[in-house]
Design a protein around this motif. Structure first.
Motif, PDB file in Angstrom:
ATOM      1  N   ALA A  74      44.472  64.667  48.797  1.00  0.00           N
ATOM      2  CA  ALA A  74      45.739  65.061  49.483  1.00  0.00           C
ATOM      3  C   ALA A  74      46.228  64.124  49.974  1.00  0.00           C
ATOM      4  CB  ALA A  74      45.080  66.035  50.852  1.00  0.00           C
ATOM      5  N   ASP A  75      45.699  62.833  50.025  1.00  0.00           N
ATOM      6  CA  ASP A  75      46.360  61.722  50.742  1.00  0.00           C
ATOM      7  C   ASP A  75      46.982  60.928  49.530  1.00  0.00           C
ATOM      8  OD1 ASP A  75      45.699  62.129  53.345  1.00  0.00           O
ATOM      9  OD2 ASP A  75      43.468  61.180  53.159  1.00  0.00           O
ATOM     10  N   GLY A  76      46.912  61.304  48.433  1.00  0.00           N
ATOM     11  CA  GLY A  76      47.375  60.517  47.307  1.00  0.00           C
ATOM     12  C   GLY A  76      46.518  59.377  46.731  1.00  0.00           C
ATOM     13  N   VAL A  77      45.294  59.527  47.088  1.00  0.00           N
ATOM     14  CA  VAL A  77      44.327  58.433  46.880  1.00  0.00           C
ATOM     15  C   VAL A  77      43.639  58.921  45.329  1.00  0.00           C
ATOM     16  CG1 VAL A  77      42.191  57.484  47.162  1.00  0.00           C
ATOM     17  CG2 VAL A  77      44.019  57.448  49.148  1.00  0.00           C
ATOM     18  N   GLU A  78      43.506  58.335  44.436  1.00  0.00           N
ATOM     19  CA  GLU A  78      42.916  58.395  42.983  1.00  0.00           C
ATOM     20  C   GLU A  78      41.343  58.702  43.364  1.00  0.00           C
ATOM     21  OE1 GLU A  78      42.419  57.066  38.508  1.00  0.00           O
ATOM     22  OE2 GLU A  78      43.369  55.930  39.985  1.00  0.00           O
ATOM     23  N   VAL A  79      40.836  59.759  42.854  1.00  0.00           N
ATOM     24  CA  VAL A  79      39.487  60.205  43.050  1.00  0.00           C
ATOM     25  C   VAL A  79      38.797  59.884  41.928  1.00  0.00           C
ATOM     26  CG1 VAL A  79      37.772  61.962  43.383  1.00  0.00           C
ATOM     27  CG2 VAL A  79      39.974  62.009  44.416  1.00  0.00           C
ATOM     28  N   VAL A  80      37.549  59.036  41.538  1.00  0.00           N
ATOM     29  CA  VAL A  80      36.853  58.866  40.672  1.00  0.00           C
ATOM     30  C   VAL A  80      35.563  59.778  40.600  1.00  0.00           C
ATOM     31  CG1 VAL A  80      35.652  57.131  39.271  1.00  0.00           C
ATOM     32  CG2 VAL A  80      37.655  56.668  40.196  1.00  0.00           C
ATOM     33  N   ASP A  81      35.112  60.700  39.729  1.00  0.00           N
ATOM     34  CA  ASP A  81      34.151  61.447  39.925  1.00  0.00           C
ATOM     35  C   ASP A  81      32.882  60.748  38.938  1.00  0.00           C
ATOM     36  OD1 ASP A  81      34.928  63.981  41.236  1.00  0.00           O
ATOM     37  OD2 ASP A  81      36.044  64.246  39.515  1.00  0.00           O
ATOM     38  N   VAL A  82      31.777  60.264  39.823  1.00  0.00           N
ATOM     39  CA  VAL A  82      30.714  59.667  39.104  1.00  0.00           C
ATOM     40  C   VAL A  82      29.670  60.838  38.727  1.00  0.00           C
ATOM     41  CG1 VAL A  82      28.800  57.970  39.514  1.00  0.00           C
ATOM     42  CG2 VAL A  82      31.115  57.598  40.751  1.00  0.00           C
ATOM     43  N   LEU A  83      29.491  60.933  37.451  1.00  0.00           N
ATOM     44  CA  LEU A  83      28.874  62.203  36.772  1.00  0.00           C
ATOM     45  C   LEU A  83      27.491  62.010  36.794  1.00  0.00           C
ATOM     46  CD1 LEU A  83      31.675  62.649  34.240  1.00  0.00           C
ATOM     47  CD2 LEU A  83      31.446  63.738  36.471  1.00  0.00           C
ATOM     48  N   GLY A  84      26.920  60.985  36.249  1.00  0.00           N
ATOM     49  CA  GLY A  84      25.570  60.683  35.896  1.00  0.00           C
ATOM     50  C   GLY A  84      25.198  59.421  35.500  1.00  0.00           C
ATOM     51  N   ILE A  85      23.926  58.952  35.278  1.00  0.00           N
ATOM     52  CA  ILE A  85      23.397  57.739  35.090  1.00  0.00           C
ATOM     53  C   ILE A  85      22.344  57.924  34.035  1.00  0.00           C
ATOM     54  CG2 ILE A  85      21.814  57.573  37.073  1.00  0.00           C
ATOM     55  CD1 ILE A  85      22.228  54.634  36.964  1.00  0.00           C
ATOM     56  N   VAL A  86      22.354  57.338  32.760  1.00  0.00           N
ATOM     57  CA  VAL A  86      21.308  57.550  31.869  1.00  0.00           C
ATOM     58  C   VAL A  86      20.764  56.299  31.471  1.00  0.00           C
ATOM     59  CG1 VAL A  86      21.111  58.644  29.877  1.00  0.00           C
ATOM     60  CG2 VAL A  86      22.671  59.689  31.309  1.00  0.00           C
ATOM     61  N   SER A  87      19.496  56.241  31.232  1.00  0.00           N
ATOM     62  CA  SER A  87      18.860  54.949  30.651  1.00  0.00           C
ATOM     63  C   SER A  87      19.365  54.942  29.120  1.00  0.00           C
ATOM     64  CB  SER A  87      17.200  55.109  30.412  1.00  0.00           C
ATOM     65  OG  SER A  87      16.819  54.354  29.550  1.00  0.00           O
ATOM     66  N   GLN A  88      19.960  53.695  28.762  1.00  0.00           N
ATOM     67  CA  GLN A  88      20.464  53.483  27.424  1.00  0.00           C
ATOM     68  C   GLN A  88      19.122  53.598  26.458  1.00  0.00           C
ATOM     69  OE1 GLN A  88      21.755  49.751  27.710  1.00  0.00           O
ATOM     70  NE2 GLN A  88      23.630  50.108  28.077  1.00  0.00           N
ATOM     71  N   ARG A  89      17.874  53.554  26.852  1.00  0.00           N
ATOM     72  CA  ARG A  89      17.060  53.857  25.550  1.00  0.00           C
ATOM     73  C   ARG A  89      16.867  55.281  25.520  1.00  0.00           C
ATOM     74  NH1 ARG A  89      12.075  50.005  27.769  1.00  0.00           N
ATOM     75  NH2 ARG A  89      13.238  47.808  27.594  1.00  0.00           N
ATOM     76  N   ALA A  90      17.031  56.210  26.380  1.00  0.00           N
ATOM     77  CA  ALA A  90      17.082  57.542  25.869  1.00  0.00           C
ATOM     78  C   ALA A  90      17.929  58.112  25.113  1.00  0.00           C
ATOM     79  CB  ALA A  90      16.857  58.504  27.467  1.00  0.00           C
ATOM     80  N   VAL A  91      19.167  57.210  25.150  1.00  0.00           N
ATOM     81  CA  VAL A  91      20.278  57.835  24.325  1.00  0.00           C
ATOM     82  C   VAL A  91      20.229  57.281  23.038  1.00  0.00           C
ATOM     83  CG1 VAL A  91      22.690  57.718  24.101  1.00  0.00           C
ATOM     84  CG2 VAL A  91      21.833  57.829  26.335  1.00  0.00           C
ATOM     85  N   ARG A  92      19.623  56.186  22.728  1.00  0.00           N
ATOM     86  CA  ARG A  92      19.647  55.689  21.588  1.00  0.00           C
ATOM     87  C   ARG A  92      18.490  55.865  20.651  1.00  0.00           C
ATOM     88  NH1 ARG A  92      22.706  52.377  24.835  1.00  0.00           N
ATOM     89  NH2 ARG A  92      24.615  51.988  24.273  1.00  0.00           N
TER      90      ARG A  92
END
Length: 92
Positions: A74-92
């Motif tokens: 409402a104040d015109g400030v950009e909002v960044v949604d931090v969604l998650g954190i995942v171990s790189q080993r779990a993904v690769r």
């Protein structure tokens, strides 16, 4: 400077990490807050499927921190949604 908004999933995952990793994550998020477009759009397909097609990532101590640009508040400030954190080993 953007305003960070954290998902419950991100906060729960972060609470389970050691102090060194947590410190690295906060440093990267400070960078995201100052420069919301920083990071990579080269997100693995499984993560893109889980977090949405617009997500970006920054790497912190072996973890991918996933976020996306939100809308301006409402104040015109950009909002960044931090969604998650995942171990790189779990993904690769």
């Amino acid at each position: 400077m953007a305003r960070l908004r954290f998902s419950e999933e991100f906060l729960e995952s972060l609470a389970g990490l050691d102090e060194r990793v947590e410190e690295s994550v906060w440093k990267k998020l400070a960078l995201v807050q100052d420069f919301p477009g920083v990071g990579s759009s080269l997100v693995e397909p499984t993560l893109r499927h889980a977090y949405g097609p617009a997500c970006l990532k920054v790497v912190a101590a072996g973890y991918d921190v996933l976020y996306e640009h939100g809308e301006k508040d409402a104040d015109g400030v950009e909002v960044v949604d931090v969604l998650g954190i995942v171990s790189q080993r779990a993904v690769r």
